[in-house]
Design a protein around this motif. Structure first.
Motif, mmCIF file in Angstrom:
data_model
loop_
_atom_site.group_PDB
_atom_site.id
_atom_site.type_symbol
_atom_site.label_atom_id
_atom_site.label_comp_id
_atom_site.label_asym_id
_atom_site.label_seq_id
_atom_site.Cartn_x
_atom_site.Cartn_y
_atom_site.Cartn_z
ATOM 1 N N VAL A 1 77.149 131.666 27.279
ATOM 2 C CA VAL A 1 75.710 131.544 27.515
ATOM 3 C C VAL A 1 75.426 130.321 28.380
ATOM 4 N N ALA A 2 76.049 129.194 28.036
ATOM 5 C CA ALA A 2 75.821 127.966 28.803
ATOM 6 C C ALA A 2 76.289 128.139 30.245
ATOM 7 N N ARG A 3 77.436 128.770 30.444
ATOM 8 C CA ARG A 3 77.935 128.974 31.812
ATOM 9 C C ARG A 3 77.008 129.882 32.612
ATOM 10 N N ALA A 4 76.510 130.946 31.978
ATOM 11 C CA ALA A 4 75.603 131.861 32.680
ATOM 12 C C ALA A 4 74.313 131.148 33.072
ATOM 13 N N LEU A 5 73.763 130.337 32.166
ATOM 14 C CA LEU A 5 72.531 129.619 32.492
ATOM 15 C C LEU A 5 72.776 128.550 33.564
ATOM 16 N N CYS A 6 73.933 127.907 33.530
ATOM 17 C CA CYS A 6 74.260 126.913 34.568
ATOM 18 C C CYS A 6 74.427 127.592 35.928
ATOM 19 N N SER A 7 75.098 128.740 35.943
ATOM 20 C CA SER A 7 75.278 129.470 37.207
ATOM 21 C C SER A 7 73.934 129.926 37.755
ATOM 22 N N ASP A 8 73.041 130.347 36.867
ATOM 23 C CA ASP A 8 71.712 130.765 37.297
ATOM 24 C C ASP A 8 70.937 129.583 37.886
ATOM 25 N N ALA A 9 71.062 128.409 37.255
ATOM 26 C CA ALA A 9 70.362 127.221 37.765
ATOM 27 C C ALA A 9 70.906 126.803 39.131
ATOM 28 N N LEU A 10 72.204 127.009 39.347
ATOM 29 C CA LEU A 10 72.798 126.627 40.631
ATOM 30 C C LEU A 10 72.357 127.531 41.772
ATOM 31 N N THR A 11 71.971 128.755 41.469
ATOM 32 C CA THR A 11 71.568 129.672 42.538
ATOM 33 C C THR A 11 70.143 129.410 43.012
ATOM 34 N N GLN A 12 69.368 128.664 42.252
ATOM 35 C CA GLN A 12 67.986 128.403 42.636
ATOM 36 C C GLN A 12 67.950 127.301 43.698
ATOM 37 N N CYS A 13 67.084 127.469 44.656
ATOM 38 C CA CYS A 13 66.969 126.519 45.763
ATOM 39 C C CYS A 13 65.866 125.510 45.450
ATOM 40 N N ALA A 14 66.186 124.237 45.548
ATOM 41 C CA ALA A 14 65.197 123.196 45.235
ATOM 42 C C ALA A 14 64.327 122.879 46.445
ATOM 43 N N VAL B 1 62.465 123.819 31.196
ATOM 44 C CA VAL B 1 62.543 125.117 30.517
ATOM 45 C C VAL B 1 64.007 125.504 30.306
ATOM 46 N N TRP B 2 64.856 125.230 31.300
ATOM 47 C CA TRP B 2 66.277 125.553 31.219
ATOM 48 C C TRP B 2 66.947 124.812 30.071
ATOM 49 N N VAL B 3 66.658 123.536 29.926
ATOM 50 C CA VAL B 3 67.261 122.748 28.840
ATOM 51 C C VAL B 3 66.858 123.321 27.490
#
Length: 128
Positions: free
Chosen positions: A57-70, A105-107
């Motif tokens: 779960v943590a890896r999936a959420l981290c990968s999702d956060a990395l795909t978002q453009c800041a 929200v991610w945290v």
């Protein structure tokens, strides 16, 4: 008095084994370091299903956060006029603020999802 045994050069002490004592090996004690490590790994927390699920779960959420453009990405040639540069900076600041909100929200979501994975265990070996 008997003569003391010689002091080893490297300070290595050979421990007696069941075979050297003429005894049958104990099945509940490991026969080698490799076997001891294998038994430890099987009993370790890192291979428990609830821990593996929470790590996934943590890896999936981290990968999702990395795909978002800041930052909004634009070609440098479109930012030549001062008005366009100011507009770009405003959009960048707004994008960063949105990204910070998403991280909060991610945290919280990662904490809740890991807690839900760990709460499904029958034996409560953790302390949440």
């Amino acid at each position: 008095p008997p003569e003391p045994p010689p002091v080893p050069f490297y300070g290595v002490k050979t421990l007696p084994t069941f075979a050297s004592l003429g005894l049958a090996p104990d099945p509940s004690s490991p026969q080698s370091f490799r076997q001891a490590f294998e038994w430890f790994s099987k009993a370790s927390l890192l291979v428990r299903p609830e821990v593996v699920a929470s790590q996934q779960v943590a890896r999936a959420l981290c990968s999702d956060a990395l795909t978002q453009c800041a930052f909004p990405l634009e070609a440098p040639s479109t930012l030549t006029s001062p008005g366009r540069l100011k507009e770009h900076l405003e959009r960048s600041e707004a994008s960063v603020m949105r990204y910070k909100g998403r991280l909060v929200v991610w945290v919280n979501s990662i904490r809740m999802r890991i807690s839900s994975c760990l709460s499904q265990t029958t034996v409560k070996w953790y302390n949440l």
